[in-house]
Design a protein around this motif. Structure first.
Motif, mmCIF file in Angstrom:
data_model
loop_
_atom_site.group_PDB
_atom_site.id
_atom_site.type_symbol
_atom_site.label_atom_id
_atom_site.label_comp_id
_atom_site.label_asym_id
_atom_site.label_seq_id
_atom_site.Cartn_x
_atom_site.Cartn_y
_atom_site.Cartn_z
ATOM 1 N N ASP A 227 -10.624 -0.689 -1.484
ATOM 2 C CA ASP A 227 -11.249 -1.579 -2.465
ATOM 3 C C ASP A 227 -10.219 -2.532 -3.068
ATOM 4 O O ASP A 227 -10.496 -3.714 -3.257
ATOM 5 C CB ASP A 227 -11.937 -0.783 -3.577
ATOM 6 C CG ASP A 227 -13.242 -0.153 -3.132
ATOM 7 O OD1 ASP A 227 -13.793 -0.573 -2.089
ATOM 8 O OD2 ASP A 227 -13.720 0.764 -3.837
ATOM 9 N N ALA A 228 -9.029 -2.019 -3.367
ATOM 10 C CA ALA A 228 -7.976 -2.873 -3.923
ATOM 11 C C ALA A 228 -7.545 -3.926 -2.908
ATOM 12 O O ALA A 228 -7.325 -5.087 -3.271
ATOM 13 C CB ALA A 228 -6.782 -2.035 -4.356
ATOM 14 N N LYS A 229 -7.433 -3.530 -1.652
ATOM 15 C CA LYS A 229 -7.067 -4.498 -0.608
ATOM 16 C C LYS A 229 -8.103 -5.624 -0.553
ATOM 17 O O LYS A 229 -7.754 -6.795 -0.422
ATOM 18 C CB LYS A 229 -6.958 -3.807 0.749
ATOM 19 C CG LYS A 229 -5.733 -2.920 0.899
ATOM 20 C CD LYS A 229 -5.808 -2.133 2.211
ATOM 21 C CE LYS A 229 -4.636 -1.194 2.380
ATOM 22 N NZ LYS A 229 -4.565 -0.125 1.395
ATOM 23 N N THR B 88 -1.983 -2.390 -3.618
ATOM 24 C CA THR B 88 -3.344 -2.291 -3.073
ATOM 25 C C THR B 88 -3.471 -0.994 -2.276
ATOM 26 O O THR B 88 -3.624 -1.015 -1.055
ATOM 27 C CB THR B 88 -3.654 -3.517 -2.194
ATOM 28 O OG1 THR B 88 -2.694 -3.593 -1.142
ATOM 29 C CG2 THR B 88 -3.597 -4.795 -3.016
ATOM 30 N N ASP C 139 -10.487 -6.414 -3.044
ATOM 31 C CA ASP C 139 -10.659 -7.107 -4.323
ATOM 32 C C ASP C 139 -9.454 -7.957 -4.724
ATOM 33 O O ASP C 139 -9.622 -9.056 -5.252
ATOM 34 C CB ASP C 139 -10.927 -6.099 -5.453
ATOM 35 C CG ASP C 139 -12.236 -5.356 -5.280
ATOM 36 O OD1 ASP C 139 -13.085 -5.787 -4.477
ATOM 37 O OD2 ASP C 139 -12.400 -4.299 -5.947
ATOM 38 N N MET C 140 -8.250 -7.466 -4.490
ATOM 39 C CA MET C 140 -7.056 -8.142 -5.003
ATOM 40 C C MET C 140 -6.482 -9.186 -4.051
ATOM 41 O O MET C 140 -5.964 -10.205 -4.505
ATOM 42 C CB MET C 140 -5.979 -7.110 -5.347
ATOM 43 C CG MET C 140 -6.381 -6.189 -6.483
ATOM 44 S SD MET C 140 -5.209 -4.850 -6.755
ATOM 45 C CE MET C 140 -3.871 -5.744 -7.515
ATOM 46 N N SER D 64 0.841 -1.173 0.000
ATOM 47 C CA SER D 64 0.000 0.000 0.000
ATOM 48 C C SER D 64 0.892 1.245 0.000
ATOM 49 O O SER D 64 1.181 1.800 -1.049
ATOM 50 C CB SER D 64 -0.956 -0.014 1.195
ATOM 51 O OG SER D 64 -1.847 1.075 1.122
ATOM 52 N N SER E 223 -5.814 1.425 -2.351
ATOM 53 C CA SER E 223 -7.144 1.752 -1.811
ATOM 54 C C SER E 223 -7.702 0.575 -1.014
ATOM 55 O O SER E 223 -7.262 -0.565 -1.155
ATOM 56 C CB SER E 223 -8.113 2.086 -2.951
ATOM 57 O OG SER E 223 -8.417 0.908 -3.687
#
Length: 162
Positions: free
Chosen positions: A57-59, A53, A61-62, A27, A55
């Protein structure tokens, strides 16, 4: 930079010798750890992939950080760092994962979570270890110290695995 290249070279040698791989979930460093690892010639043999990651959301989703954990503890927490490392390990099918999430500044800090607070996670199939550090300096200093610390600890884990 020379110290970071030396660390990355040592990590690559250990991973290559043991036919193991590493992945990152980052991050606050924005891919800086992955950059350092891939500065090493031949890193494609032991560096699996990177997840940037930045954001929440990225944390989620990914690398599968749960929304509940993000709400309960905030993005900058050992709980999130642990889930980032575990999620990256699983998603990449790697042997080792390291994750960082923090506040590099110069803004974004609070009394509870000041600028320079960084949470780390290192995962293997055996489990995950977390740590929180507080670094001083500029945004550059904090990010560089985060990269250096994560690589130093990864190297110590690799050496302990011998």
């Amino acid at each position: 930079m020379e110290q970071l290249v030396k660390l990355a070279t040592q990590i690559g040698e250990r991973l290559n010798d043991n036919q193991q791989t590493v992945t990152t979930a980052e991050s606050c460093t924005g891919g800086g750890i992955a950059y350092m690892l891939t500065e090493i010639a031949g890193s494609s043999a032991w560096f699996e992939r990177a997840f940037v990651t930045y954001s929440n959301d990225a944390k989620h989703d990914m690398v599968g950080v749960s929304q509940e954990t993000l709400v309960a503890h905030g993005a900058v927490s050992e709980e999130v760092a642990a889930q980032m490392a575990e999620g990256a390990l699983k998603a990449a099918s790697a042997d080792f994962a390291l994750a960082v999430t923090g506040i590099a500044g110069p803004t974004g800090g609070s009394d509870e979570k000041p600028v320079g607070m960084v949470c780390f996670g290192w995962a293997t199939k055996k489990g995950v270890v977390t740590e929180t550090c507080l670094f001083d300096g500029t945004r550059y200093d904090i990010r560089r110290n985060t990269i250096a610390h994560s690589l130093c600890r990864l190297l110590s884990y690799l050496e302990a695995e011998k």
